[in-house]
Structures are given as C-alpha cells and as structure tokens.
Scaffold this motif. Structure first.
Motif, PDB file in Angstrom:
ATOM      1  N   THR A  38       0.840  -1.189   0.000  1.00  0.00           N
ATOM      2  CA  THR A  38       0.000   0.000   0.000  1.00  0.00           C
ATOM      3  C   THR A  38       0.874   1.238   0.000  1.00  0.00           C
TER       4      THR A  38
ATOM      5  N   ASP B   9       2.248   4.879   0.678  1.00  0.00           N
ATOM      6  CA  ASP B   9       1.970   5.801   1.775  1.00  0.00           C
ATOM      7  C   ASP B   9       1.565   7.160   1.223  1.00  0.00           C
TER       8      ASP B   9
ATOM      9  N   VAL C  29       6.400   2.866  -1.330  1.00  0.00           N
ATOM     10  CA  VAL C  29       5.992   1.587  -0.767  1.00  0.00           C
ATOM     11  C   VAL C  29       7.142   1.004   0.048  1.00  0.00           C
TER      12      VAL C  29
ATOM     13  N   VAL D 176      -0.770  -4.449  -5.269  1.00  0.00           N
ATOM     14  CA  VAL D 176      -0.631  -3.139  -4.636  1.00  0.00           C
ATOM     15  C   VAL D 176      -2.021  -2.571  -4.415  1.00  0.00           C
ATOM     16  N   GLN D 177      -2.319  -2.239  -3.194  1.00  0.00           N
ATOM     17  CA  GLN D 177      -3.638  -1.707  -2.851  1.00  0.00           C
ATOM     18  C   GLN D 177      -3.669  -0.197  -3.031  1.00  0.00           C
ATOM     19  N   GLY D 178      -4.795   0.312  -3.587  1.00  0.00           N
ATOM     20  CA  GLY D 178      -4.976   1.767  -3.698  1.00  0.00           C
ATOM     21  C   GLY D 178      -4.511   2.296  -5.029  1.00  0.00           C
TER      22      GLY D 178
END
Length: 271
Positions: A178, A180, A185, A259-261
């Motif tokens: 995720t 920042d 990351v 990868v989230q987001g």
C-alpha cells in the motif's frame, strides 16, 4: 529480635547463593549442549534415517556415507550464545541426493528442541524430507522416518564448531503493498539463519523508469522494511525489485504482490 533478623538474613543469603548456583549449573556456559555437538550428531542421525527412508522406497544405492550430510547450527539468532538447551535451535543442513536437489541457497532448515539430557527432537522442511506418512515399495502407507526424529549425543564428544557455514537467505514477507502518503511503498524482508547475515542492494523500477536502489544490511534472524527511494508514478501497474546480494543469497524466483490503492495493480520482485 536481633537474633531473628540475623537468622532470616542468613537464610536469605543462602537462598540467593543456592539460586545463583542453580543458574550457574543450568546456564549456557556450563551446558553440554553446544553448537559443535549438534553439528556433528544431527547429520549422522539424519544420514542413517535418510538411508532407511530410501530403503523403504526401494532405493538401495543410498547409504549414510553417500549423502554427505553437513550442518551449521545456531541458537537464538546472531545475538544469542550457541550453547544450552531450548526450543530455539536452528540447524541448516545440506546433503547429496540426485533425486532431491537442494534449493538455490544450498540447504534445508531444521528446527530443534534440545533437552538438557543431551537429546533432541528435530523437524525439517517437508519440501525436502516429506510429510508424516510415505508410500513404501509395496505401495503401503507407512510412517516417514524423516518427518520428525529424535537423536542424542555424547556429552564428552568434541564441542568446537565444525566450521561448516551456509549463507543467510533474504526472504520477502510483504503482503499486498500500500503506497503511503508520499506514494512510496515499503518492502518487508527477513534475513534467515546463516553466516554474516544479508547485505546488498535492491533496485526498484516501474517499467522502464528506474526509481533508484535501496542498500540493506540485516543481521541474521532479523527483519527490515525497505522503502522505495522515489514515489511510485501514477498509473504504474507493477514494480520490479531486483536484489543484488553481496552477503547471503536473495530470492531465487520472482515474487508477485498486489498493490492496494490508486491505479497500481501489482508488484513483481525478481532476483
């Protein structure tokens, strides 16, 4: 009253002295459980059981001598003293079997629970030693002697380490990444048991765009989070982390992480 206090004080001193003696008796400095003794007994015990395992499967060409088992043992990581009983012993062991090649790092990891009576219970990696049961040459399901086994050593045998060493393995432990608030990351890694830990660099790229490199120097049995040097560009769908190890060994094959987001879809790690 004074006599009672003096008597009580004397008793307390005796208890403390007794406790100190117990600590000294059970402490690592005086224990018969040493790295060197485990490094000698574990390969010998394993080799005998490995030959037995081969015979159960109908292989007669494998003998205890032919597999040439060797081990490096460690207690409680780099900061620990490699002496004394406990369930925190780890031994890295290699052997030779044409049918079972060693992984890239060159060894399998065995976990040992070593007792103060100079005996131990060992369990190894199932990908190399198999599971609880196995199929014999008659097709019957029988107990696998390598799954978990016991052994003992002579407390009067040689105690010095054998000199066998293996490199630490750097492993990636991140789950989905995720970014920042700065769109960077963090890659979570661990350095396993081995000689001198893990060091080197990790180069990061988003497609053809290089995002810099991250130096790392991690002690054995320790973890770290490696932050990407630059922000991940918007729209990036995968990141490539290339590990260059100067001490220890890195991942042997690519590892893909989501990868989230944002618009980023996945992250690929190669070595």
């Amino acid at each position: 009253m004074k006599r009672i206090l003096i008597t009580a004080l004397a008793a307390l001193v005796a208890v403390v002295a007794l406790g100190t003696g117990v600590i000294a008796a059970n402490g690592s400095d005086t224990s018969t459980v040493t790295r060197g003794r485990l490094e000698r007994t574990l390969p010998a015990t394993f080799a005998n059981l490995y030959a037995q395992h081969a015979q159960i499967q109908g292989q007669s060409d494998i003998t205890p001598a032919s597999i040439n088992a060797q081990a490096m043992c460690d207690k409680a990581g780099a900061a620990g003293v490699d002496v004394g009983p406990g369930g925190d012993w780890v031994c890295l062991m290699s052997w030779t079997d044409p049918e079972v090649p060693m992984p890239t790092e060159g060894y399998g990891k065995f976990e040992l629970n070593v007792h103060s009576n100079d005996c131990y219970t060992a369990s190894g990696p199932s990908k190399l030693t198999g599971f609880l049961t196995m199929t014999d040459k008659q097709g019957r399901e029988v107990t696998n002697p390598l799954f978990e086994f016991d052994g003992c050593f002579d407390p009067a045998s040689a105690s010095a380490p054998t000199g066998v060493v293996f490199p630490s393995l750097l492993s990636v432990t991140s789950t989905p990444l995720t970014p920042d608030s700065d769109d960077k990351v963090g890659l979570q890694v661990t350095c396993g048991t081995g000689d001198k830990g893990c060091a080197g660099t990790v180069s990061v790229a988003a497609g053809k765009v290089a995002l810099g490199s991250i130096p790392f120097d991690i002690k054995e049995e320790a973890s770290a989070t490696l932050m990407s040097p630059q922000a991940v560009p918007t729209g990036t769908k995968e990141l490539t982390f290339t590990v260059q190890s100067t001490t220890g060994v890195g991942p042997s094959s690519p590892v893909t992480l989501p990868v989230q987001g944002g618009q980023r879809a996945s992250s690929t790690i190669t070595s």
